[in-house]
Design an enzyme around this catalytic site. Sequence first.
Site: not given
Length: 270
Positions: A57, A76, A171, A175, A206
């Site tokens: 990330d 990482v 977006y 996707k 989220t």
Amino acid sequence: MTHIVAARTLPAARDGVAAMSGRFAGRIGLVTGAASGLGRDAALALAAEGARLVLFDRDAAGLAGTQGHCAGAVAVTGDVSQAGDMDRAAAALDTLGPVTLLVTAAGMLGPTLPLAEVAESDWDRVFAVNVKGTWLALKAVLPRMIAAGGGAVVTVASGAGLVANAVFPAYSASKGAVVLMTRSVAASHAVQGIRANAVCPGQIETPMLRGVFSALGDRAASVEATFRARNPSGRFGEVPEVTAAVLFLLSDAASYINGTALPIDGGRLA
């Protein structure tokens, strides 16, 4: 700039929940977007069931938080759209052993504008993260899965990648590309023992979803109410509900499921 944080051996837990079945014991994999949201929860759940992971990330602090709950994980920090950063993640995988798991959860929403009003730089960035980032992770991991004799991939797409979306056109297009990329992997690599499936969440609680509503200012409450009303379930999904599907698709219980794009949306696309 990218750096690798050495593995830390800590008690495996998913926010304090003890390890479950151990169905991924001894399995090694990569989770992108592991600092928050869907990627973080998938990493925590995999680690709780015995997997050893490379966590990737841009958010170093968030990544460290996830790593703290994943026994033996390597963190990482880097940009998923940069090949050099992904190469470093691949090198970290090689220190753990044969790779058989991949979850590509790194992603971004981008501008909420009509298609013709999206700036070229914004369009390029959305595709760099969502599409190129997924491709680079696959490019890094697939040869290692082939060498290991097979494995399972779950990409995180979206319900917006299955049907047109007028609110998030960049977006949605990105996707949709992730869905077809995933299906291409399934068709190309099944003979090598690799399965590839996509999960396509709808509205899930989220930070990304909360950010959408925050950006709407005074309209936030009414738009949120409209979104809820459109869903047959009358609610938004929870992150663990997506994670459960991710882990199932990665598991041997899904051994004959390959190339699917699974909506997780409470019936919104029914």
